[in-house]
Design an enzyme around this catalytic site. Sequence first.
Site, PDB file in Angstrom:
ATOM      1  N   GLN A 169       0.854  -1.193   0.000  1.00  0.00           N
ATOM      2  CA  GLN A 169       0.000   0.000   0.000  1.00  0.00           C
ATOM      3  C   GLN A 169       0.891   1.244   0.000  1.00  0.00           C
ATOM      4  O   GLN A 169       1.542   1.534   1.011  1.00  0.00           O
ATOM      5  CB  GLN A 169      -0.880  -0.030   1.270  1.00  0.00           C
ATOM      6  CG  GLN A 169      -1.766   1.167   1.458  1.00  0.00           C
ATOM      7  CD  GLN A 169      -2.369   1.200   2.871  1.00  0.00           C
ATOM      8  OE1 GLN A 169      -1.910   0.488   3.758  1.00  0.00           O
ATOM      9  NE2 GLN A 169      -3.375   2.014   3.068  1.00  0.00           N
ATOM     10  N   GLY A 170       0.911   1.964  -1.112  1.00  0.00           N
ATOM     11  CA  GLY A 170       1.779   3.144  -1.228  1.00  0.00           C
ATOM     12  C   GLY A 170       0.996   4.417  -0.947  1.00  0.00           C
ATOM     13  O   GLY A 170       0.634   5.145  -1.885  1.00  0.00           O
ATOM     14  N   SER A 222       1.607   6.494   2.513  1.00  0.00           N
ATOM     15  CA  SER A 222       2.394   7.432   3.324  1.00  0.00           C
ATOM     16  C   SER A 222       3.644   7.927   2.606  1.00  0.00           C
ATOM     17  O   SER A 222       4.293   7.173   1.866  1.00  0.00           O
ATOM     18  CB  SER A 222       2.838   6.765   4.624  1.00  0.00           C
ATOM     19  OG  SER A 222       1.731   6.262   5.308  1.00  0.00           O
ATOM     20  N   GLU A 243      -9.353  -0.812   6.091  1.00  0.00           N
ATOM     21  CA  GLU A 243      -8.161  -0.988   6.913  1.00  0.00           C
ATOM     22  C   GLU A 243      -8.512  -0.940   8.407  1.00  0.00           C
ATOM     23  O   GLU A 243      -7.830  -1.525   9.236  1.00  0.00           O
ATOM     24  CB  GLU A 243      -7.146   0.112   6.569  1.00  0.00           C
ATOM     25  CG  GLU A 243      -5.793  -0.104   7.175  1.00  0.00           C
ATOM     26  CD  GLU A 243      -4.726   0.829   6.599  1.00  0.00           C
ATOM     27  OE1 GLU A 243      -5.034   1.616   5.696  1.00  0.00           O
ATOM     28  OE2 GLU A 243      -3.583   0.758   7.066  1.00  0.00           O
ATOM     29  N   SER A 280      -2.914   6.694  13.174  1.00  0.00           N
ATOM     30  CA  SER A 280      -2.399   6.692  14.547  1.00  0.00           C
ATOM     31  C   SER A 280      -3.535   6.875  15.554  1.00  0.00           C
ATOM     32  O   SER A 280      -4.589   7.433  15.231  1.00  0.00           O
ATOM     33  CB  SER A 280      -1.352   7.797  14.719  1.00  0.00           C
ATOM     34  OG  SER A 280      -2.000   9.037  14.857  1.00  0.00           O
ATOM     35  N   ASN A 281      -3.300   6.401  16.778  1.00  0.00           N
ATOM     36  CA  ASN A 281      -4.370   6.463  17.791  1.00  0.00           C
ATOM     37  C   ASN A 281      -4.711   7.898  18.185  1.00  0.00           C
ATOM     38  O   ASN A 281      -5.849   8.178  18.554  1.00  0.00           O
ATOM     39  CB  ASN A 281      -3.984   5.626  19.006  1.00  0.00           C
ATOM     40  CG  ASN A 281      -4.131   4.140  18.714  1.00  0.00           C
ATOM     41  OD1 ASN A 281      -4.262   3.742  17.550  1.00  0.00           O
ATOM     42  ND2 ASN A 281      -4.131   3.324  19.745  1.00  0.00           N
TER      43      ASN A 281
HETATM   44  C1  FAD Z   1       4.442  -1.004  11.098  1.00  0.00           C
HETATM   45  C2  FAD Z   1       3.909   0.060  10.184  1.00  0.00           C
HETATM   46  C3  FAD Z   1       3.475  -0.301   8.937  1.00  0.00           C
HETATM   47  C4  FAD Z   1       3.002   0.671   8.045  1.00  0.00           C
HETATM   48  N1  FAD Z   1       2.637   0.264   6.799  1.00  0.00           N
HETATM   49  C5  FAD Z   1       2.250   1.200   5.895  1.00  0.00           C
HETATM   50  C6  FAD Z   1       1.958   0.806   4.547  1.00  0.00           C
HETATM   51  O1  FAD Z   1       2.024  -0.377   4.188  1.00  0.00           O
HETATM   52  N2  FAD Z   1       1.627   1.760   3.682  1.00  0.00           N
HETATM   53  C7  FAD Z   1       1.537   3.083   4.016  1.00  0.00           C
HETATM   54  O2  FAD Z   1       1.200   3.889   3.163  1.00  0.00           O
HETATM   55  N3  FAD Z   1       1.830   3.490   5.276  1.00  0.00           N
HETATM   56  C8  FAD Z   1       2.179   2.579   6.223  1.00  0.00           C
HETATM   57  N4  FAD Z   1       2.499   2.977   7.502  1.00  0.00           N
HETATM   58  C9  FAD Z   1       2.512   4.403   7.831  1.00  0.00           C
HETATM   59  C10 FAD Z   1       1.389   4.863   8.730  1.00  0.00           C
HETATM   60  O3  FAD Z   1       0.178   4.931   8.039  1.00  0.00           O
HETATM   61  C11 FAD Z   1       1.834   6.235   9.270  1.00  0.00           C
HETATM   62  O4  FAD Z   1       2.973   6.022  10.089  1.00  0.00           O
HETATM   63  C12 FAD Z   1       0.751   6.919  10.068  1.00  0.00           C
HETATM   64  O5  FAD Z   1      -0.313   7.304   9.237  1.00  0.00           O
HETATM   65  C13 FAD Z   1       1.301   8.166  10.797  1.00  0.00           C
HETATM   66  O6  FAD Z   1       1.938   9.001   9.906  1.00  0.00           O
HETATM   67  P1  FAD Z   1       3.450   9.528  10.162  1.00  0.00           P
HETATM   68  O7  FAD Z   1       4.307   8.357  10.508  1.00  0.00           O
HETATM   69  O8  FAD Z   1       3.841  10.382   8.994  1.00  0.00           O
HETATM   70  O9  FAD Z   1       3.356  10.416  11.461  1.00  0.00           O
HETATM   71  P2  FAD Z   1       2.900  11.938  11.544  1.00  0.00           P
HETATM   72  O10 FAD Z   1       1.657  12.132  10.736  1.00  0.00           O
HETATM   73  O11 FAD Z   1       4.059  12.802  11.247  1.00  0.00           O
HETATM   74  O12 FAD Z   1       2.548  12.033  13.073  1.00  0.00           O
HETATM   75  C14 FAD Z   1       3.551  12.056  14.091  1.00  0.00           C
HETATM   76  C15 FAD Z   1       2.839  12.031  15.440  1.00  0.00           C
HETATM   77  O13 FAD Z   1       2.030  13.196  15.580  1.00  0.00           O
HETATM   78  C16 FAD Z   1       0.666  12.837  15.838  1.00  0.00           C
HETATM   79  N5  FAD Z   1      -0.237  13.759  15.100  1.00  0.00           N
HETATM   80  C17 FAD Z   1      -0.153  14.113  13.806  1.00  0.00           C
HETATM   81  N6  FAD Z   1      -1.168  14.952  13.492  1.00  0.00           N
HETATM   82  C18 FAD Z   1      -1.899  15.108  14.633  1.00  0.00           C
HETATM   83  C19 FAD Z   1      -3.071  15.836  14.969  1.00  0.00           C
HETATM   84  N7  FAD Z   1      -3.712  16.551  14.048  1.00  0.00           N
HETATM   85  N8  FAD Z   1      -3.546  15.738  16.237  1.00  0.00           N
HETATM   86  C20 FAD Z   1      -2.919  14.970  17.172  1.00  0.00           C
HETATM   87  N9  FAD Z   1      -1.796  14.268  16.925  1.00  0.00           N
HETATM   88  C21 FAD Z   1      -1.292  14.333  15.682  1.00  0.00           C
HETATM   89  C22 FAD Z   1       0.528  11.414  15.296  1.00  0.00           C
HETATM   90  O14 FAD Z   1      -0.507  10.711  15.951  1.00  0.00           O
HETATM   91  C23 FAD Z   1       1.904  10.831  15.595  1.00  0.00           C
HETATM   92  O15 FAD Z   1       1.952  10.393  16.940  1.00  0.00           O
HETATM   93  C24 FAD Z   1       2.951   2.032   8.429  1.00  0.00           C
HETATM   94  C25 FAD Z   1       3.380   2.411   9.697  1.00  0.00           C
HETATM   95  C26 FAD Z   1       3.854   1.446  10.572  1.00  0.00           C
HETATM   96  C27 FAD Z   1       4.326   1.884  11.924  1.00  0.00           C
END
Ligand code: FAD
Length: 374
Positions: A128-129, A131, A246, A357-358
């Site tokens: 899944q592309g 992020s 998802e 994220s939670n």
């Molecule tokens: C094991 C694993 C597998 C994954 N697999 C895939 C995959 O196959 N394909 C894919 O596309 N992605 C994948 N992901 C990515 C995942 O979807 C993202 O990590 C997730 O959506 C969070 O985005 P980020 O890492 O850019 O964090 P950010 O968006 O930068 O967030 C950083 C922190 O800030 C918090 N935050 C951000 N905005 C807010 C807000 N408005 N209010 C409160 N808190 C906030 C977040 O909760 C987080 O704790 C995977 C991630 C993990 C850990």
Amino acid sequence: MPNVETLRREGFAETVRTWLEENVPHRWRTERGALSEDESDEIRHEWDRQLFRGGLAGLSLPKEFGGQGLGVAEEVIFADLAGRAQAPDGLARIGRILTAPTLISHGTQYQLERYLPRILSGDEIWCQGFSEPDAGSDLAGVRCNAVKVDGGYRVTGRKIWTSFARLADRCLLLAQTDPAAPRHKNLTMFLLDMKQPGISISPIRQASGISHFAEVQFENVFVADDDRVANDGDGWKVAMTVLANERGGVEAASRYVELRADMDLLSQSIGHLPEYQRQLAELDTRVELIRWQTLKSIDFDPQSTVFFRSAAILKVSWSELLQEIAALGIETMNADTADHWRFQYLETRAASIYSGSNEIQRNIIAERILGLPR
Ligand SMILES: Cc1cc2nc3c(=O)[nH]c(=O)nc-3n(C[C@H](O)[C@H](O)[C@H](O)COP(=O)(O)OP(=O)(O)OC[C@H]3O[C@@H](n4cnc5c(N)ncnc54)[C@H](O)[C@@H]3O)c2cc1C
């Protein structure tokens, strides 16, 4: 007297129970925490094929598309029994849980006929592309771009955290097709061939030691018009279908497999110790509440508000429970269980980040479900 539906489900459960007894790989049941990543991938890939041969792939997908034509209730029954039998989780999960239902909602006849059989047979692995380094929680900020050319598009950009990228044959790719268009109207979804020149995959090593995901660079990579899902600019709408699946019932049911297996392992190793019995009973009750809530959520149409609410709540519940069970596992581990709990403790750290994220789920629960002020 039990009704016909109950009897049918009991018959299904009996068939699955027997099948699992005969098919769950012994090595997975007994030493999965000690397997190398390649050994584990091999068993998980073969598991997808075993499910297909056993008539258990795509349980809730329609028969006309190669599924079993059963309900999500059967998915939950299967997840329950698979968890109790310590069964592996296949590598086809993105294809089965995300791509297949998305194509059923938005795909063309060509896409259904071309992709669904290979997803269900376990022959094609998907990733899944979505992020990107600057577009995770803020998914609408995707910058990887797809430029229109004769017969298709050329994709250039960077994706990150892409699970299964190293093994994947295809990618469900969200790209920007019109930089001038407003947010949410500038994206398009594609089904991109991962085995072609111009794609470089750099595995990212996780704390647990495995490289489950990777950073992926696309350099002028071709994707045909036939592999565009819906219309140009419809990517956000299609992405919302992907995210509903998802976080929804089948995904939660599949997470229940892992929860149930870990809970049983914990009970086997410390269930006889009086000081842990209260804690175990509480965790076990919460594991069963996930099953109950999943069963309830599947009674609702995936497009409905109730389903949306229940998916957000389920996501927070199953991910935090996975972490709590692993934390108790590591606190009480012994020589037999140490490998498993060390791995699981580190792996489950990610559960509160992936699938949305939670913190974001809690924002959704607060603002869009409870109607609290921003
Ligand atoms: C094991 C694993 C597998 C994954 N697999 C895939 C995959 O196959 N394909 C894919 O596309 N992605 C994948 N992901 C990515 C995942 O979807 C993202 O990590 C997730 O959506 C969070 O985005 P980020 O890492 O850019 O964090 P950010 O968006 O930068 O967030 C950083 C922190 O800030 C918090 N935050 C951000 N905005 C807010 C807000 N408005 N209010 C409160 N808190 C906030 C977040 O909760 C987080 O704790 C995977 C991630 C993990 C850990």
